[in-house]
Design a protein around this motif. Structure first.
Motif, PDB file in Angstrom:
ATOM      1  N   UNK A  12      43.936  46.296  41.938  1.00 52.07           N
ATOM      2  CA  UNK A  12      43.526  46.828  40.644  1.00 52.07           C
ATOM      3  C   UNK A  12      44.570  47.835  40.190  1.00 52.07           C
ATOM      4  N   UNK A  13      45.052  47.650  38.977  1.00 50.52           N
ATOM      5  CA  UNK A  13      46.112  48.491  38.460  1.00 50.52           C
ATOM      6  C   UNK A  13      45.561  49.386  37.355  1.00 50.52           C
ATOM      7  N   UNK A  14      46.282  50.448  37.094  1.00 49.72           N
ATOM      8  CA  UNK A  14      45.826  51.444  36.132  1.00 49.72           C
ATOM      9  C   UNK A  14      46.562  51.280  34.810  1.00 49.72           C
ATOM     10  N   UNK A  55      48.368  43.855  51.577  1.00 45.96           N
ATOM     11  CA  UNK A  55      46.972  44.281  51.738  1.00 45.96           C
ATOM     12  C   UNK A  55      46.790  45.757  51.416  1.00 45.96           C
ATOM     13  N   UNK A  56      47.791  46.549  51.726  1.00 48.31           N
ATOM     14  CA  UNK A  56      47.679  47.974  51.420  1.00 48.31           C
ATOM     15  C   UNK A  56      47.693  48.212  49.917  1.00 48.31           C
ATOM     16  N   UNK A  57      48.529  47.467  49.204  1.00 47.99           N
ATOM     17  CA  UNK A  57      48.521  47.592  47.742  1.00 47.99           C
ATOM     18  C   UNK A  57      47.193  47.092  47.173  1.00 47.99           C
ATOM     19  N   UNK A  58      46.683  45.991  47.712  1.00 49.23           N
ATOM     20  CA  UNK A  58      45.431  45.421  47.205  1.00 49.23           C
ATOM     21  C   UNK A  58      44.257  46.367  47.406  1.00 49.23           C
ATOM     22  N   UNK A  87      54.195  44.765  39.738  1.00 51.70           N
ATOM     23  CA  UNK A  87      55.473  44.095  39.947  1.00 51.70           C
ATOM     24  C   UNK A  87      55.876  44.141  41.417  1.00 51.70           C
ATOM     25  N   UNK A  88      55.638  45.293  42.080  1.00 51.98           N
ATOM     26  CA  UNK A  88      55.962  45.400  43.499  1.00 51.98           C
ATOM     27  C   UNK A  88      55.186  44.374  44.317  1.00 51.98           C
ATOM     28  N   UNK A  89      53.917  44.198  43.984  1.00 47.97           N
ATOM     29  CA  UNK A  89      53.060  43.281  44.734  1.00 47.97           C
ATOM     30  C   UNK A  89      53.636  41.862  44.695  1.00 47.97           C
ATOM     31  N   UNK A  90      53.962  41.392  43.506  1.00 47.58           N
ATOM     32  CA  UNK A  90      54.444  40.007  43.394  1.00 47.58           C
ATOM     33  C   UNK A  90      55.872  39.853  43.913  1.00 47.58           C
TER      34      UNK A  90
END
Length: 991
Positions: free
Chosen positions: A549-551, A893-896, A924-927
């Protein structure tokens, strides 16, 4: 440590209101335990009026399970607590509980083994050899036995896989994987994504079912290193000496958690197994889970896994009772750090009346704001610093006082001043309102902690370790209101007599340093790309994935405008009735190096109508904190505390801001305090290494650290100019951030009380600091210490947001964590250091460079080997496909599981803006990470790490350092500490 004041406890949503006004009291909480049964028949207890929402279960095998819900983020803070610590170490095997804690991370007969039947034969042989080694008195024969242990350990490592436990927790996206051992407890820690709970329970139930002492002698050497590091910690040595005086027969004072050097050198694997089998049983353990969980499903899962562990009768040993202390006991501790003094009085322990009375006395004396010591000694600058804290354990507790002398002041002078404050308590020379105010202050601290799942989970495991009913914990602070001033004074006269331990920390060489020499080991095999069948099966389990979830910062941060045109950013506090208000100036000491000096001076000033002490009292009565701080590029003027008292707090703050009155005597003492702080800082190895040396390694002579007001400048400074700087601050451009429940109240208060000129001034141009090129330099500081520490620093490329994802993944794979390449190679395989890590550090500002850094903390005689090992890794990164995929999965997983919420939304956005980023860049980092291959990571390594040129910062004892080894790294320059920090010497000031 101030466990009651800082209240390491209670962190979840609360909805009740709190008032800290003078003479007001908070509605009394009556706490009654209630029994329940859930839909599946599991029985649990709750406590009426418990704002934490605890459900306490007891499984059939005796395991206590503490569950509480906090859905701020999809994570669960986990603790597994064992009522087993250094108190219960056998007298001939001290340090055992701590060593066992290390070994519980090494796996079982399923985790960490490639062929258990073959491995266990070697492990049994190693155990037998250690028993023979322990019994042998001939040193030559002991050496022969150790060499055999080393030989067999190498063979055993062929069948072991290092760090499988950490690979699994890291692969789940867990953070904070660690453990600690103390007097009465050993606590195992993880914070896990909520969707990984069942996998985590399976893993932990396996881990605590069986103890396997594999890779023992490499871990033993790591503990040797840890022991040696304690010899370099003067604070720890003072604490140990104080406990020795307070508890001359009890293990609190006679058995250090780390153990003795002799016992560490002669371990018994049989004793360790016996300890595990005795105390690591479910009816002597508790599980604590706080976070985004479903109560009914969670307790079912816990019962399915941990409910199968076998209950055993547990009998803790009877520990000695201490005779009363009838005369002062004096201890002396020597070391390189600055001098200080401690006075400690022994009390009864947890769940006694002493706990309540000492807690209250402690807060009356020192609450950090308006206590007797705070106002009489710190506010008036009678000492460099002073305070008190209380500690309560199962059998005993203690109330300790500390004091640091000013320049030219003796330790006995400080002792006299501290006893004068104790005498004031005994005579009742404190305001009646302070009793209610300190309890309300504790309530405020507790409420702040209620927002944090880790803090709440800590409170739960502490209650378990100390045999406390949660109902008593909930009612504890309110129960303090039953204590009258007369009762507290009577207690103080009975308690504070000549029954204390006085510990002098003096500067000088410590004659009692005991160094454990490393016996030397043959590096063991890590089998990095191999896996146990358990790990293979574990990784095949795929829970329902969490979605990131992004802000949207534009939507999450609300905006309004004051009547005077100032912009107010605000975020609603939906958790409790506390607020935080910041007036922000985007200038700091880079713009004017006197600004931070002026800000610090304000702490000691009053107005025409109020003394500085009066102001502190008024804020304390309101339950409001004020603060003014100046960093290099930003200055904050702020308030925090109770929502309804914001207007009154703002009136007080504005009055001080506008009407502060220069005080020459206060300024002279302030300068003395600054200069003494500098002298004390020069004795702290961490400050010398991480501030002095690192800044010099980056910037050379021209750095923020050296851009100071010199002693001669401080002494010549007109204090009125500093007051004018503070007053003039309000004439500069500014913006406001409010976090709280009632932003309109804040806006109304600001409109009424925060008056500023119609036209605000622009900021002056900041001073700039040029990063220098690195390479070929070794900067060394001589320091009296057992170990040596070094930091490698290479200036990298300018900040580029495109590299953030690769840097994140590189650090996870290569340099941080128990399963990283660096940790495995340097500690797990070779035992060359207790602590070692490396990483690619991205800049804090968009106009700065990234840096490649590495750290080694090791014995001086292993420095050459440790440096060679680190440089080899930094030049040629090992490629391990499985480890890469695990690191990648963990990073995703940590980003998620990460959620940016509450006030952190604003502060995170502030951080991003300094990097030139105006959106949530995690998407962007996640993908990017998701699509990366090991070849991509290798390309990143080759372009950003390999071949870099390092400045090396080293601190250690000159007589132990191998300078020939250092010269291989570059030109060695021994640095003067005064020069590093740009301090003037006494001679300079005199001139």
């Amino acid at each position: 440590m101030k466990p009651i004041k800082t209240l390491i406890c209670l962190g979840i949503i609360v909805t009740f209101n709190i008032s800290c006004k003078q003479h007001d009291t908070i509605t009394e909480i009556k706490s009654t335990t209630v029994e329940h049964s859930d839909a599946n028949g599991f029985k649990y207890q709750t406590v009426e009026n418990d704002p934490t929402g605890l459900r306490l279960y007891t499984l059939d095998n005796g395991l206590k399970v503490y569950l509480s819900k906090n859905d701020d983020e999809p994570k669960i803070q986990t603790y597994i607590a064992v009522r087993a610590g250094s108190n219960y170490d056998p007298s001939n095997s001290t340090g055992l509980a701590h060593y066992l804690e290390h070994m519980v991370f090494k796996g079982t007969d399923k985790i960490g083994t490639l062929d258990w039947e073959k491995e266990k034969a070697y492990l049994q042989e190693i155990s037998d050899l250690y028993e023979a080694h322990r019994a042998e008195t001939d040193e030559d024969k002991k050496e022969v036995l150790y060499r055999k242990i080393d030989e067999v350990s190498l063979e055993a490592s062929n069948y072991a896989v290092a760090n499988e436990y950490d690979k699994m927790t890291n692969g789940m996206g867990a953070t904070g994987t660690n453990a600690h051992t103390w007097f009465e407890e050993t606590i195992y820690k993880n914070k896990i994504p909520a969707n990984e709970l069942n996998k985590w329970l399976d893993l932990e139930s396996e881990r605590f079912s069986t103890l396997v002492l594999r890779l023992f002698h490499t871990e033993l050497e790591a503990v040797f290193e840890e022991f040696n590091r304690t010899q370099d910690n003067d604070g720890r040595k003072v604490y140990t000496a104080m406990l020795d005086g307070l508890f001359p027969t009890h293990p609190y004072g006679q058995q250090q958690t780390i153990g003795t050097a002799e016992h560490l050198k002669n371990p018994s694997l049989v004793d360790i197994n016996n300890y595990f089998n005795t105390y690591y049983v479910p009816n002597n353990m508790a599980m604590v889970l706080v976070g985004d969980l479903d109560f009914d499903k969670t307790i079912q899962a816990v019962n399915t896994t941990f409910g199968t562990l076998e209950r055993k009768d547990v009998k803790h040993p009877e520990l000695p009772k201490e005779a009363p202390i009838t005369a002062p006991i004096v201890k002396e501790v020597f070391g390189p750090t600055s001098e200080n003094i401690r006075i400690a009085f022994r009390s009864n322990g947890i769940n006694t009346e002493d706990e309540k009375l000492v807690t209250l006395a402690d807060m009356i004396l020192a609450n950090g704001k308006a206590g007797l010591i705070d106002l009489d000694l710190n506010q008036k600058q009678m000492v460099q610093s002073a305070g008190s804290s209380a500690m309560f354990l199962n059998d005993y507790g203690f109330h300790q006082f500390y004091g640091v002398p000013k320049s030219g002041q003796s330790l006995d002078d400080v002792k006299t001043l501290l006893f004068q404050e104790i005498e004031k308590l005994k005579k009742g020379e404190f305001d009646e309102w302070l009793l209610d105010a300190v309890i309300n202050d504790l309530k405020l601290s507790q409420t702040r902690e209620y927002e944090n799942s880790t803090a709440l989970a800590s409170a739960y495991y502490n209650a378990f370790i100390h045999h406390q009913n949660w109902s008593d914990k909930v009612a504890f602070l309110e129960s303090l209101r039953d204590i009258s001033k007369a009762e507290l004074v009577t207690f103080a006269n009975r308690f504070y007599k000549d029954n204390y331990v006085l510990t002098y920390k003096r500067k000088g060489e410590d004659p009692n340093v005991v160094k454990v020499e490393n016996p030397g080991i043959t590096p063991v095999n890590l089998n990095r790309d191999k896996s146990s069948q358990y790990l293979i099966d574990f990784q095949a389990i795929e829970p329902e994935p969490l979605q990131p979830k992004y802000v949207d910062y534009n939507k999450a941060i609300n905006k309004t405008t004051l009547q005077n045109g100032l912009q107010v950013d605000y975020i609603e506090n939906e958790t409790n009735d506390l607020f935080n208000l910041n007036i922000i100036f985007d200038m700091g000491s880079d713009h004017d190096k006197k600004l931070s000096l002026a800000v610090g001076y304000l702490e000691y000033l009053g107005t025409d109508s109020k003394t500085a002490e009066d102001i502190k009292k008024e804020f304390y009565k309101l339950g409001i904190n004020y603060y003014v701080s100046a960093n290099s590029d930003v200055t904050y003027v702020g308030l925090s505390g109770l929502k309804e008292n914001l207007p009154k707090g703002l009136v007080l703050l504005e009055d001080l801001w506008i009407n502060a009155k220069a005080d020459s005597e206060a300024y002279s003492k302030y300068v003395e305090t600054i200069l003494k702080r500098r002298e004390d800082g020069k004795t702290e190895k961490g400050n010398i290494l991480r501030n002095g040396l690192v800044n010099y390694g980056k910037y050379g002579e021209h750095s923020r650290l050296r851009n100071i007001n010199k002693a001669s400048e401080l002494q010549a400074q007109d204090p009125q100019e500093l007051v004018d700087i503070i007053k003039d601050l309000r004439a500069y451009k500014q913006r406001i951030f409010y976090y709280g429940k009632d932003y309109q109240m804040a806006v109304n208060a600001l409109n009424e009380h925060h008056k500023i000129p119609e036209v605000l001034q622009e900021y002056p141009e900041p001073m700039t600091f040029q990063e220098k090129e690195t390479g070929g330099h070794v900067y060394f500081v001589d320091y009296d210490m057992v170990q040596s520490e070094m930091i490698f620093l290479a200036k990298g490329k300018p900040f580029d947001p495109e590299n953030l994802a690769a840097a994140n993944l590189f650090n996870a794979y290569f340099g941080s964590g128990l399963s990283s390449i660096v940790f495995q190679e340097i500690r797990e395989s070779k035992s060359l250091a207790y602590s070692a890590y490396a990483g690619y550090d991205t800049a804090d500002r968009q106009d700065e460079s990234n840096y490649v850094t590495a750290y080694i903390g090791t014995q001086a005689n292993k420095m050459d080997q440790a440096v060679s090992a680190m440089m080899e890794l930094m030049s040629d990164m090992p490629q391990a496909e499985k480890q890469f995929e695990a690191a990648k999965d963990a990073a995703l997983k940590k980003i998620a599981a990460q959620r940016i919420t509450k006030a952190n939304i604003f502060w995170n956005y502030e951080r991003l803006k300094k990097l030139g980023i105006d959106h949530d860049n995690r998407e962007k980092m996640y993908y990017t990470i998701k699509n990366m291959t090991i070849d991509d990571l290798m390309n990143f390594f080759n372009e950003n790490i390999k071949g870099e040129h390092y400045n090396i910062m080293v601190i250690g004892n000159k007589k132990d350092i191998d300078f020939n080894a250092l010269r291989k790294l570059g030109e060695v320059e021994e640095m003067d500490v005064d020069y590093l920090f740009n301090y003037e010497t006494a001679k300079d000031v005199a001139l």
